[in-house]
Design a protein around this motif. Structure first.
Motif, PDB file in Angstrom:
ATOM      1  N   UNK A 171      -2.059  -0.757  -0.330  1.00 29.01           N
ATOM      2  CA  UNK A 171      -1.463  -2.242  -0.474  1.00 29.01           C
ATOM      3  C   UNK A 171      -0.932  -2.379   1.009  1.00 29.01           C
ATOM      4  N   UNK A 172      -1.053  -3.277   1.685  1.00 26.80           N
ATOM      5  CA  UNK A 172      -0.434  -3.407   2.832  1.00 26.80           C
ATOM      6  C   UNK A 172       0.187  -4.981   3.162  1.00 26.80           C
ATOM      7  N   UNK A 173       1.517  -4.964   3.535  1.00 22.60           N
ATOM      8  CA  UNK A 173       2.283  -6.371   3.801  1.00 22.60           C
ATOM      9  C   UNK A 173       2.552  -6.115   5.292  1.00 22.60           C
ATOM     10  N   UNK A 174       1.911  -6.810   6.132  1.00 25.74           N
ATOM     11  CA  UNK A 174       2.161  -6.996   7.365  1.00 25.74           C
ATOM     12  C   UNK A 174       1.987  -5.572   8.113  1.00 25.74           C
ATOM     13  N   UNK A 175       2.673  -5.035   8.690  1.00 25.55           N
ATOM     14  CA  UNK A 175       2.505  -3.505   9.527  1.00 25.55           C
ATOM     15  C   UNK A 175       2.917  -2.555   8.163  1.00 25.55           C
ATOM     16  N   UNK A 176       3.252  -2.819   7.060  1.00 26.59           N
ATOM     17  CA  UNK A 176       3.937  -1.764   6.175  1.00 26.59           C
ATOM     18  C   UNK A 176       2.833  -1.536   5.384  1.00 26.59           C
ATOM     19  N   UNK A 177       2.690  -0.145   5.091  1.00 26.43           N
ATOM     20  CA  UNK A 177       1.758   0.308   4.120  1.00 26.43           C
ATOM     21  C   UNK A 177       2.232   0.877   2.958  1.00 26.43           C
ATOM     22  N   UNK A 178       1.930   0.689   1.831  1.00 25.60           N
ATOM     23  CA  UNK A 178       2.203   1.332   0.552  1.00 25.60           C
ATOM     24  C   UNK A 178       1.057   1.421  -0.495  1.00 25.60           C
ATOM     25  N   UNK A 179       1.498   2.107  -1.676  1.00 24.43           N
ATOM     26  CA  UNK A 179       0.308   2.149  -2.735  1.00 24.43           C
ATOM     27  C   UNK A 179       1.370   1.625  -4.146  1.00 24.43           C
ATOM     28  N   UNK A 180       0.420   1.262  -4.741  1.00 27.23           N
ATOM     29  CA  UNK A 180       0.836   0.733  -6.334  1.00 27.23           C
ATOM     30  C   UNK A 180       1.074   1.965  -6.987  1.00 27.23           C
TER      31      UNK A 180
END
Length: 99
Positions: free
Chosen positions: A67-76
Motif C-alpha cells: 500500500x502507498x499513501x503519498x510517499x510512504x510505503x507499507x504493507x497490510x
C-alpha cells in the motif's frame, strides 16, 4: 509454536460469491489465526458449532498487499484462510444461514 485456544482460531467467516457457491458442497470459508494448524482449525469448528463433523481442511497463507499513501510505503497484515469441508451427515453451520 503459539498456544492458541480453540476460540481464538477462527476470526471471522469469509462471505464472497465464490464461498457462497461452495456452501452447496458443505464447504465453509473462514479467516483464521496465522499460526493455527489444520488440526486446530478442525477442533475449533467442531467445538464452536454443535453437531458438525469436519471431513477435511484446506488452508491458504495470504501475504500482505503493498500500500502507498503519498510517499510512504507499507504493507497490510498477513492473513490465513481456511476452507472447511463437512461430512454429509453433519449439520450445517448456522452463521451462514439466510445469506
Amino acid at each position: 509454536m503459539a498456544n492458541i485456544q480453540y476460540y481464538d482460531v477462527i476470526l471471522k467467516p469469509v462471505i464472497t460469491e465464490k464461498s457462497m457457491d461452495l456452501m452447496a458442497d458443505k464447504k465453509y470459508t473462514f479467516l483464521v489465526h496465522t499460526d493455527a494448524t489444520k488440526n486446530q482449525i478442525k477442533e475449533a469448528v467442531e467445538k464452536m458449532f454443535e453437531g458438525t463433523k469436519v471431513k477435511s481442511v484446506n488452508t491458504m497463507n495470504l501475504e500482505g498487499k503493498n500500500k502507498r499513501r503519498g510517499m510512504t510505503f507499507g504493507k497490510t497484515a498477513k492473513t490465513k484462510k481456511a476452507i472447511v469441508q463437512l461430512t454429509e451427515d453433519s449439520k450445517d453451520i448456522e452463521i451462514f444461514e439466510g445469506l
